[in-house]
Enzyme design. Sequence first.
Site, PDB file in Angstrom:
ATOM      1  N   CYS A 193       0.631  -1.070   0.272  1.00  0.00           N
ATOM      2  CA  CYS A 193      -0.660   0.195   0.348  1.00  0.00           C
ATOM      3  C   CYS A 193       0.873   1.309   0.156  1.00  0.00           C
ATOM      4  O   CYS A 193       0.390   2.133  -0.704  1.00  0.00           O
ATOM      5  CB  CYS A 193      -1.400  -0.175   1.306  1.00  0.00           C
ATOM      6  SG  CYS A 193      -0.339  -0.912   2.504  1.00  0.00           S
ATOM      7  N   GLU A 215      -4.591   2.855  -7.145  1.00  0.00           N
ATOM      8  CA  GLU A 215      -3.751   2.360  -6.934  1.00  0.00           C
ATOM      9  C   GLU A 215      -2.858   0.792  -7.769  1.00  0.00           C
ATOM     10  O   GLU A 215      -4.890  -0.440  -8.309  1.00  0.00           O
ATOM     11  CB  GLU A 215      -4.233   1.896  -5.335  1.00  0.00           C
ATOM     12  CG  GLU A 215      -2.604   1.235  -4.656  1.00  0.00           C
ATOM     13  CD  GLU A 215      -3.121   0.740  -3.052  1.00  0.00           C
ATOM     14  OE1 GLU A 215      -2.175   0.786  -2.802  1.00  0.00           O
ATOM     15  OE2 GLU A 215      -4.213   0.372  -3.002  1.00  0.00           O
TER      16      GLU A 215
END
Length: 489
Positions: free
Chosen positions: A290, A389
């Site tokens: 992440c 992402e």
Amino acid sequence: MTDLSFDGRAFINGERIAARDGQAFDCISPVDGRLLTAVARCGEADIDAAVAAARAAFEDRRWSGMAPAQRKRVMIKFAEQLIAHADELALTETLDMGKPVKYARSVDVNSAANCIRWYGEAVDKVYDEIAPTPSTALALITREPVGVVGVIVPWNYPMIMAAWKIAPALAAGNSVVLKPSEKSPLTALRLAELALAAGIPPGVFNVVPGYGAEAGSPLALHMDVDCIAFTGSTRVGKQIHVMAGQSNLKRAWTELGGKSPNIVFADCPDLDKAVEAAVGSIFFNQGESCNAPSRLFVEASIKEAFLEKALKLVPQYQPGNPLEKSTVMGAIVDRTQLDTVLRYIDSGQQEGAKLLAGGAAVEPVKGGLYVQPTIFDGVTNTMTIAREEIFGPVLSVLSFTDAADVVKQANSNIYGLQAAVWTRDINKAHGVARALRAGTVHVNSYDEDDITVPFGGFKQSGVGRDKSLHAFDKYTETKTTWIRIDSPL
């Protein structure tokens, strides 16, 4: 040792148990497509049983009633159990989600064990407070465990993400129900067995595998869960907060997505080090992090030199068999994620970015799921690969000429998890670091922090902090006890 056998049953109240309705799902290795085991496909009834066991354990104080020093000793034994079974856990992690076994052993097992040990050591060293009061009163400000903690963790660092949450929660005296990702449930189930062996009483730490809608949602909605801690996507994280509010207003803590900017100025003190950090950090763990520095901003005057050095490093990161100790980039966790990564790569090309390296799926191990390390140049901040992402080994390179402009570009994103700035100018370093809207900012490094500092994000990267003593705030309630004193003196 690659012929390990796995037990995919849930772990509730100190015992392995199948899902109450008998359902199971196949756990397939992304390394080579082999079937590892059948895993209990738990649902609402299983969550109810696990929460009931956790509640009973909390209410009879079999764990929360222990002195902090006693819990500390058990937590340390728990950490030692991980180290004693390190090779088994590392191999399990690799087969389950595809990361290189050498990193599963040196990073994941060690970090998880260190985290559990650290919170165990900390719990009898955290003091409560006495407020300044008149002589007619004594005011105590104390921390108490919140009760039953639900934990939902992702598949990219299964052991580490679990440890970041269960360690402070358990050390503080809570009972825990952990729902691991259905894509990587095996080490979480093994951790529960090791916790029991270390002396954590039955019912205190329960693990219930299953799918998000079938097991995760019932946990987040459960009326007898006092706190829910989630790491995963921002989309699901928002749902977690809604479910917490819809149910019993349980405390909800989320660590969510990121699109971390890595800013390299022309006065970078060590260009080789900056290149190695940029390349190594985005390709580590197959880019499934992440906090991966997926947006690389390089000052225009040094971009050509930077990219020349970066492209020379790419061959070192070609994916290989994760079971071989020489491999540094392994398999993508499953077919769905591989297709997602390839779709983003195609999007980058369609929107006009220049593909400098990689961009294709490969199969170094027959039946496995792998993708080449990929670098795009000529990326703009409005392109999909710069905004969303990807969770794969894809680096987007952008250029800049002005410090104020690059900070504006870096902050122009829904996420705010991590960032970095490379410069030898201390004023620039401090100024840019302060201006970046991110939970962690590295200066002349990337991802070199440890358990002693908090981790979490601004904006849509989540609510709350993992790691450090700050994590205790999530799993404790603060109580004031005001005592009237009518002294005869």
